[in-house]
Write a protein that holds these residues in place. Sequence first.
Motif, PDB file in Angstrom:
ATOM      1  N   ARG A 414      -7.926  11.609  11.296  1.00 51.02           N
ATOM      2  CA  ARG A 414      -6.843  10.724  11.730  1.00 51.02           C
ATOM      3  C   ARG A 414      -7.375   9.595  12.603  1.00 51.02           C
ATOM      4  O   ARG A 414      -6.890   8.452  12.523  1.00 51.02           O
ATOM      5  N   ALA A 415      -8.360   9.914  13.449  1.00 53.90           N
ATOM      6  CA  ALA A 415      -8.964   8.854  14.267  1.00 53.90           C
ATOM      7  C   ALA A 415      -9.654   7.817  13.391  1.00 53.90           C
ATOM      8  O   ALA A 415      -9.531   6.604  13.618  1.00 53.90           O
ATOM      9  N   LEU A 416     -10.366   8.266  12.354  1.00 55.03           N
ATOM     10  CA  LEU A 416     -11.023   7.335  11.434  1.00 55.03           C
ATOM     11  C   LEU A 416     -10.003   6.514  10.653  1.00 55.03           C
ATOM     12  O   LEU A 416     -10.208   5.315  10.411  1.00 55.03           O
ATOM     13  N   ASP A 417      -8.901   7.133  10.255  1.00 57.32           N
ATOM     14  CA  ASP A 417      -7.854   6.389   9.543  1.00 57.32           C
ATOM     15  C   ASP A 417      -7.294   5.277  10.423  1.00 57.32           C
ATOM     16  O   ASP A 417      -7.035   4.164   9.947  1.00 57.32           O
ATOM     17  N   LEU A 418      -7.109   5.552  11.705  1.00 55.74           N
ATOM     18  CA  LEU A 418      -6.595   4.539  12.622  1.00 55.74           C
ATOM     19  C   LEU A 418      -7.598   3.399  12.793  1.00 55.74           C
ATOM     20  O   LEU A 418      -7.227   2.215  12.779  1.00 55.74           O
ATOM     21  N   VAL A 419      -8.884   3.749  12.946  1.00 59.65           N
ATOM     22  CA  VAL A 419      -9.914   2.718  13.093  1.00 59.65           C
ATOM     23  C   VAL A 419      -9.986   1.847  11.843  1.00 59.65           C
ATOM     24  O   VAL A 419     -10.058   0.612  11.915  1.00 59.65           O
ATOM     25  N   LEU A 420      -9.973   2.471  10.662  1.00 57.28           N
ATOM     26  CA  LEU A 420     -10.038   1.717   9.411  1.00 57.28           C
ATOM     27  C   LEU A 420      -8.811   0.826   9.235  1.00 57.28           C
ATOM     28  O   LEU A 420      -8.911  -0.287   8.711  1.00 57.28           O
ATOM     29  N   LEU A 421      -7.656   1.286   9.677  1.00 55.99           N
ATOM     30  CA  LEU A 421      -6.446   0.471   9.591  1.00 55.99           C
ATOM     31  C   LEU A 421      -6.567  -0.772  10.474  1.00 55.99           C
ATOM     32  O   LEU A 421      -6.199  -1.884  10.061  1.00 55.99           O
ATOM     33  N   VAL A 422      -7.082  -0.595  11.694  1.00 56.76           N
ATOM     34  CA  VAL A 422      -7.274  -1.741  12.590  1.00 56.76           C
ATOM     35  C   VAL A 422      -8.284  -2.724  12.014  1.00 56.76           C
ATOM     36  O   VAL A 422      -8.072  -3.948  12.018  1.00 56.76           O
ATOM     37  N   LEU A 423      -9.391  -2.201  11.482  1.00 59.82           N
ATOM     38  CA  LEU A 423     -10.404  -3.078  10.896  1.00 59.82           C
ATOM     39  C   LEU A 423      -9.868  -3.809   9.666  1.00 59.82           C
ATOM     40  O   LEU A 423     -10.150  -4.996   9.468  1.00 59.82           O
ATOM     41  N   GLN A 424      -9.090  -3.111   8.852  1.00 64.48           N
ATOM     42  CA  GLN A 424      -8.509  -3.745   7.669  1.00 64.48           C
ATOM     43  C   GLN A 424      -7.551  -4.853   8.078  1.00 64.48           C
ATOM     44  O   GLN A 424      -7.540  -5.947   7.477  1.00 64.48           O
TER      45      GLN A 424
END
Length: 446
Positions: A414-424
């Motif tokens: 979930r932490a990685l999903d949040l980071v990837l969403l911000v980067l996207q």
Amino acid sequence: MATFNTQDSKDFDLVQLADAVNHGCEMSMNLVIEASRIQYRHRPGDQSCTVLDVDRLATCPLPGLSEENSCVFSGYVVLLSTEQAIVAKHFEDRALTIGLVNGDLSKQYTHVGFNRPKNVTYFCDHSNLTRVSHEKKWEDQALRIVLNLSINILLVSGVVTQQLKDHCLSHNILVIEHARAAILKAFAMSTGAVPISYVTQLSERCVGAGVRVNVLREYHGTGKAQMAVVSIDACGMTLATAVLASSVHAKLQSLEDRFWGCAYRVHHALKDGKLLPGAGDTERLCIHQLHKHMSKSRPEKQGRGDEPSKGIQTEESRLAAAYEQVVLQLMADGWMDYISTLLVNCGQTVTKAQACTYIAQQLRELPGAPLKKDIYMGMAQGDRGTEGKRMLERESEMVGVYDNMTVKFETWRRALDLVLLVLQTDTEIITGINEKNAEHRDFMFL
């Protein structure tokens, strides 16, 4: 990573597993262990291994008494008022019938998924001369159904109208509210009752039998109200209830959260069959592995007169390696910040600088091989020989701190999903393009 085998009840020890994941909540974990023993004794036809079924667990907060009075009972334990306790005493030493309602007992209740028609107005073609409300008619009908079926106990997952509860008490019918759906399922499997959504659905085939009621204790609760702790049980039911007592009323919710936290940690450990080293050891191992990858992926330097060859990296590969170094370093820095924040919040260090120094020292002490820690729980591994088992018996290791593997992986995901969403999102804002633009199909998106 520690692994263990729960298939052999002679070799598996739930107590040591619980010690590894109690995380400082010894009292709550002891209650979980006792609940597991109750379920193990009452599990019909299955004695293959130690069990803990969280769906067959319940809690009963008990205000006014000290925490030393916390204990575990078999069956469903509830706290009743003085009027309800009188009915419960009347039911002692008798085989009772039970009805299960999965919802509210009220005229306005509708099941989940039911949508009332909008913008519809109802008109009555005659005046209500008898002045009897629809709510009163529904209460009389509900009470008549319960009395005709000779139901002694009504277990309801929702709420019951006060008028209907009063009518039931006057006819010696015990009404228990706010029972979880898993509790209803446990009584349904043990008594043969069928959970229904509306009281009008009650029939003879929906009524269960073989229920016992036992008044465990009477005491004066907060104020002058007199309360009673009552256990509702049935033959063959593996339900266990933890009675959580505290003289501080505001602490009851915290004790309940601790109990459920311990129960689910043991549940996930038994389900996974694996544990990860806790107290930051897994995260430190991640930093250690990232540093190893960084050392392996450093771009090789190429002299001015050197010409590209098979053994020399191309310009593209050197650029990719440089970016890889940045990504790996940022990931390691993120883990370092995570562990240092935990150390500061736990009070082990005063500042983040001290925490980072402590972590760096531990990283230097890590060997080149992956971290190897094992949890001793009787004879955990099935492939070990007899001599190995005897050695473990003679030299049992101290159980350390461990974390659940699936829970920790899900947290990381979930932490990685949040980071990837911000980067996207940043990429689309900066470049002004997204995946839907046909002219940028070759652009790499996260």
